[in-house]
Design a protein around this motif. Structure first.
Motif, PDB file in Angstrom:
ATOM      1  N   ARG A  17       0.824  -1.212   0.000  1.00  0.00           N
ATOM      2  CA  ARG A  17       0.000   0.000   0.000  1.00  0.00           C
ATOM      3  C   ARG A  17       0.855   1.258   0.000  1.00  0.00           C
ATOM      4  O   ARG A  17       0.636   2.176  -0.783  1.00  0.00           O
ATOM      5  CB  ARG A  17      -0.924   0.003   1.210  1.00  0.00           C
ATOM      6  CG  ARG A  17      -1.985  -1.044   1.162  1.00  0.00           C
ATOM      7  CD  ARG A  17      -2.844  -0.999   2.397  1.00  0.00           C
ATOM      8  NE  ARG A  17      -3.828  -2.063   2.387  1.00  0.00           N
ATOM      9  CZ  ARG A  17      -4.643  -2.301   3.390  1.00  0.00           C
ATOM     10  NH1 ARG A  17      -4.599  -1.553   4.469  1.00  0.00           N
ATOM     11  NH2 ARG A  17      -5.507  -3.279   3.321  1.00  0.00           N
ATOM     12  N   TYR A  18       1.836   1.330   0.903  1.00  0.00           N
ATOM     13  CA  TYR A  18       2.635   2.559   0.929  1.00  0.00           C
ATOM     14  C   TYR A  18       3.649   2.597  -0.205  1.00  0.00           C
ATOM     15  O   TYR A  18       4.030   3.669  -0.652  1.00  0.00           O
ATOM     16  CB  TYR A  18       3.274   2.814   2.295  1.00  0.00           C
ATOM     17  CG  TYR A  18       4.384   1.899   2.754  1.00  0.00           C
ATOM     18  CD1 TYR A  18       5.667   2.021   2.253  1.00  0.00           C
ATOM     19  CD2 TYR A  18       4.164   0.950   3.730  1.00  0.00           C
ATOM     20  CE1 TYR A  18       6.688   1.210   2.699  1.00  0.00           C
ATOM     21  CE2 TYR A  18       5.173   0.142   4.193  1.00  0.00           C
ATOM     22  CZ  TYR A  18       6.437   0.273   3.663  1.00  0.00           C
ATOM     23  OH  TYR A  18       7.450  -0.529   4.117  1.00  0.00           O
ATOM     24  N   ILE A  19       4.055   1.444  -0.707  1.00  0.00           N
ATOM     25  CA  ILE A  19       4.934   1.435  -1.882  1.00  0.00           C
ATOM     26  C   ILE A  19       4.192   2.015  -3.078  1.00  0.00           C
ATOM     27  O   ILE A  19       4.762   2.780  -3.862  1.00  0.00           O
ATOM     28  CB  ILE A  19       5.451   0.009  -2.151  1.00  0.00           C
ATOM     29  CG1 ILE A  19       6.428  -0.410  -1.053  1.00  0.00           C
ATOM     30  CG2 ILE A  19       6.100  -0.083  -3.523  1.00  0.00           C
ATOM     31  CD1 ILE A  19       6.819  -1.870  -1.088  1.00  0.00           C
ATOM     32  N   PHE A  20       2.898   1.678  -3.218  1.00  0.00           N
ATOM     33  CA  PHE A  20       2.087   2.240  -4.296  1.00  0.00           C
ATOM     34  C   PHE A  20       1.983   3.759  -4.171  1.00  0.00           C
ATOM     35  O   PHE A  20       2.073   4.477  -5.179  1.00  0.00           O
ATOM     36  CB  PHE A  20       0.692   1.610  -4.290  1.00  0.00           C
ATOM     37  CG  PHE A  20      -0.236   2.199  -5.291  1.00  0.00           C
ATOM     38  CD1 PHE A  20      -0.083   1.920  -6.634  1.00  0.00           C
ATOM     39  CD2 PHE A  20      -1.255   3.055  -4.902  1.00  0.00           C
ATOM     40  CE1 PHE A  20      -0.943   2.475  -7.577  1.00  0.00           C
ATOM     41  CE2 PHE A  20      -2.109   3.611  -5.817  1.00  0.00           C
ATOM     42  CZ  PHE A  20      -1.959   3.322  -7.167  1.00  0.00           C
ATOM     43  N   VAL A  21       1.824   4.266  -2.958  1.00  0.00           N
ATOM     44  CA  VAL A  21       1.734   5.717  -2.752  1.00  0.00           C
ATOM     45  C   VAL A  21       3.063   6.382  -3.127  1.00  0.00           C
ATOM     46  O   VAL A  21       3.076   7.446  -3.751  1.00  0.00           O
ATOM     47  CB  VAL A  21       1.324   6.041  -1.294  1.00  0.00           C
ATOM     48  CG1 VAL A  21       1.390   7.532  -1.019  1.00  0.00           C
ATOM     49  CG2 VAL A  21      -0.066   5.518  -1.009  1.00  0.00           C
ATOM     50  N   PHE A  22       4.189   5.755  -2.757  1.00  0.00           N
ATOM     51  CA  PHE A  22       5.499   6.291  -3.152  1.00  0.00           C
ATOM     52  C   PHE A  22       5.647   6.324  -4.670  1.00  0.00           C
ATOM     53  O   PHE A  22       6.144   7.305  -5.233  1.00  0.00           O
ATOM     54  CB  PHE A  22       6.633   5.449  -2.565  1.00  0.00           C
ATOM     55  CG  PHE A  22       6.971   5.761  -1.145  1.00  0.00           C
ATOM     56  CD1 PHE A  22       7.134   7.057  -0.707  1.00  0.00           C
ATOM     57  CD2 PHE A  22       7.144   4.739  -0.237  1.00  0.00           C
ATOM     58  CE1 PHE A  22       7.457   7.342   0.599  1.00  0.00           C
ATOM     59  CE2 PHE A  22       7.471   5.003   1.082  1.00  0.00           C
ATOM     60  CZ  PHE A  22       7.622   6.305   1.490  1.00  0.00           C
ATOM     61  N   ILE A  23       5.250   5.253  -5.345  1.00  0.00           N
ATOM     62  CA  ILE A  23       5.373   5.197  -6.803  1.00  0.00           C
ATOM     63  C   ILE A  23       4.499   6.260  -7.455  1.00  0.00           C
ATOM     64  O   ILE A  23       4.921   6.923  -8.410  1.00  0.00           O
ATOM     65  CB  ILE A  23       5.021   3.786  -7.316  1.00  0.00           C
ATOM     66  CG1 ILE A  23       6.106   2.800  -6.888  1.00  0.00           C
ATOM     67  CG2 ILE A  23       4.852   3.770  -8.829  1.00  0.00           C
ATOM     68  CD1 ILE A  23       5.773   1.351  -7.159  1.00  0.00           C
ATOM     69  N   LEU A  24       3.294   6.447  -6.932  1.00  0.00           N
ATOM     70  CA  LEU A  24       2.403   7.477  -7.460  1.00  0.00           C
ATOM     71  C   LEU A  24       3.008   8.869  -7.284  1.00  0.00           C
ATOM     72  O   LEU A  24       3.007   9.687  -8.211  1.00  0.00           O
ATOM     73  CB  LEU A  24       1.045   7.394  -6.763  1.00  0.00           C
ATOM     74  CG  LEU A  24      -0.050   8.319  -7.256  1.00  0.00           C
ATOM     75  CD1 LEU A  24      -0.404   7.989  -8.696  1.00  0.00           C
ATOM     76  CD2 LEU A  24      -1.264   8.178  -6.365  1.00  0.00           C
TER      77      LEU A  24
END
Length: 83
Positions: A17-24
């Motif tokens: 979940r937080y990896i996705f936010v970082f990528i975004l």
């Protein structure tokens, strides 16, 4: 499937979940910085180009900061649950 394996999958699901936010956030920041060098939209309206550039940079930074906050909360939760 053992409980240990399920815990590992659950931990990495939470971390995704937080990896996705970082990528975004990184993607938006990249688009904003790239549009400084080369405009994304060919338009005669320079103000629109500035709004897109500044907006992408600001939202990219906001998502990255939010990702760090989200990461901290998730890692604390993982430690508390002893996963």
């Amino acid at each position: 499937m053992t409980e240990h394996t399920q815990n590992i999958i659950y931990k990495w699901t939470l971390r995704a979940r937080y990896i996705f936010v970082f990528i975004l956030g990184a993607g938006l920041l990249s688009i904003g910085l790239e549009s400084i060098v080369q405009p994304i939209i060919e338009t005669n309206n320079k103000e629109l180009q500035k709004v897109i550039t500044v907006g992408a940079i600001i939202f990219g930074l906001i998502f990255i900061v939010f990702g760090f906050y989200y990461k901290k909360d998730i890692e604390i939760y993982i430690r508390q649950q002893q996963l």
